[in-house]
Design an enzyme around this catalytic site. Structure first.
Site, short mmCIF file in Angstrom:
data_model
loop_
_atom_site.label_atom_id
_atom_site.label_comp_id
_atom_site.label_asym_id
_atom_site.label_seq_id
_atom_site.Cartn_x
_atom_site.Cartn_y
_atom_site.Cartn_z
N LYS A 53 3.96 -2.70 4.01
CA LYS A 53 3.01 -3.80 4.00
C LYS A 53 2.10 -3.75 5.24
CE LYS A 53 4.45 -5.37 0.19
NZ LYS A 53 4.61 -3.99 -0.24
N ASP A 54 0.95 -4.41 5.11
CA ASP A 54 -0.04 -4.45 6.17
C ASP A 54 0.55 -4.94 7.49
OD1 ASP A 54 -1.39 -5.06 3.47
OD2 ASP A 54 -3.08 -4.43 4.70
N ARG A 55 0.01 -4.41 8.57
CA ARG A 55 0.43 -4.89 9.89
C ARG A 55 -0.25 -6.21 10.23
NH1 ARG A 55 -1.08 -2.24 15.78
NH2 ARG A 55 -0.33 -3.98 17.03
N LYS A 99 7.52 -10.85 8.01
CA LYS A 99 7.05 -10.34 9.30
C LYS A 99 5.60 -10.78 9.54
CE LYS A 99 5.63 -5.84 7.48
NZ LYS A 99 4.19 -6.01 7.78
#
Length: 422
Positions: free
Chosen positions: A88-90, A59
């Protein structure tokens, strides 16, 4: 800043507004998602099974939970049937693994910012299945005159950094006030006020306007209730809490309407802060004053070391420190440090049981140091996004629960950082 010797270096760090103030140099982080790449590390032998199909999810600039929700909606799968190892981080390009029961068939997705790829079979994935994460981080906007200082820092990066919980853990903290601590001390009104009136810049305008109105009209619950109805506020948290306050003006009872997920976040934030403080106190016993560097963050200060004696490093590299929990008997050095930190907080171990409605403090042990593995340091190159400046890429692996941003802080001690504005 009390208890910090003038011999010790001090920097001011503000992760919340994505800038860090140090010696007058500049650097830039996350100018694009590809500057912050995260890849999950899992042991495929440990997740072996045939109940589910195993997918690799890639992503870009999307939160994990939003990606899961999108997949669930698109393929008509209950969200609870999507197994995962972590979030997980955006603002990054991330790769992680998810499991979906075979009864939903083989799925595939290939969109500009979201890709789902079938790679095999597995059991249903759980949070504990994660081994660690691999990070590839590009730091930009570096001045030529700062490169020698950075090179000096990088020489010692193999000695890692304190394994602090970083700013991402403290999204519920405002003005260094913890909701959990206010509850422990019986300040229920203050706990509710933090929750209902404080906000981050990233929150939706509708909610920020509501919180400003509540703050301005604090205690006038009839007026606030009318505002909620007139503005069609749907959030159950605000609706139920204000309705209860309108009815009983009982702040403790109002807290019972906070959902369990948020309660855990409030408790974890305060417990994580206490752990950070304990580790900082422990490190003072091992790190000479001249090698200490302090960063300011949402909750106070974090102490780093410029360098560490190899003998001390060998003592600390595998050493763990426990979280504070009231039902545990501590002894020796741990007991001494914990008692000192609680004394500074104006609390006793027994009072931690007053957490009541929010849940409980969970005992665990966490490594004191975060040591990057398979560390690779690139060359300084011209930065194509910042004319006349330089960039460098670092790649390393960390155990689960460790923060990549802590390693970046350690690597660029003395460099002023400015992150991409959201």
């Amino acid at each position: 800043m009390k208890n910090i010797s003038t011999k010790e270096s001090f920097f001011k760090f503000k992760f919340n507004n994505r800038s860090l103030y140090c010696w007058g140099a500049f650097m830039k982080l996350r100018m694009k998602p590809e500057d912050f790449i995260v890849e999950e590390i899992i042991d495929f032998n440990k997740i072996a099974g045939d109940r589910c199909y195993l997918y690799k999810l890639t992503k870009r600039n999307i939160e994990s939970l939003k990606a899961f929700s999108y997949i669930a909606k698109k393929f008509k799968i209950p969200l609870k049937d999507i197994g995962y190892c972590g979030l997980k981080d955006r603002h990054a390009l991330t790769t992680q693994y998810i499991s979906i029961p075979k009864k939903y068939g083989k799925l595939s997705l290939d969109e500009p910012n979201l890709k789902l790829e079938l790679i095999g079979e597995s059991k249903f994935l759980l949070l504990g299945d994660l081994e660690g994460n691999r990070f590839t981080i590009t730091v930009r906007g570096l001045k030529k005159e700062d490169i020698p200082k950075i090179k000096e820092n990088l020489k010692y990066l193999e000695f890692g950094a304190p394994n602090y919980f970083d700013s991402q853990r403290f999204g519920s903290v405002f003005d260094k006030k913890f909701i959990a601590k206010e509850v422990i001390k019986g300040n229920y009104e203050e706990a509710v006020k933090i929750l209902l009136t404080k906000y981050k810049k990233s929150e939706k305008k509708l909610i920020k306007d509501l919180k400003r109105f509540i703050d301005k009209n604090w205690g006038d619950w009839d007026k606030i209730w009318e505002y909620i109805k007139e503005n069609n506020i749907k959030s159950r948290l605000y609706v139920n809490m204000v309705k209860e306050l309108k009815k009983s003006n009982d702040y403790k009872k109002a807290l019972s309407y906070v959902d369990d997920r948020l309660k855990k976040i409030f408790v974890a934030a305060y417990q994580s802060y206490l752990w950070n403080e304990c580790v900082k106190e422990l490190l003072r016993k091992y790190v000479p004053e001249e090698d200490r560097v302090y960063y300011e963050y949402e909750c106070g200060t974090l102490m780093f070391y410029k360098k560490m004696d190899e003998e001390v490093f060998n003592i600390l590299k595998d050493k763990k420190f426990p979280t504070i929990a009231p039902d545990i008997e501590y002894s020796g050095e741990e007991k001494e440090i914990i008692e000192e930190i609680l004394k500074r907080e104006g609390l006793t171990m027994e009072e931690l049981n007053n957490i009541g409605e929010l849940g409980k403090f969970i005992y665990s042990e966490r490594k004191i140091l975060s040591i990057p593995k398979n560390l690779k340091i690139g060359e300084f190159e011209e930065d194509e996004l910042n004319k006349g400046k330089y960039k460098i890429t670092l790649s390393y692996e960390l155990e689960k629960g460790s923060y990549a941003t802590i390693i970046i802080k350690r690597a660029f001690l003395g460099v002023k950082t400015k992150k991409r504005k959201r």
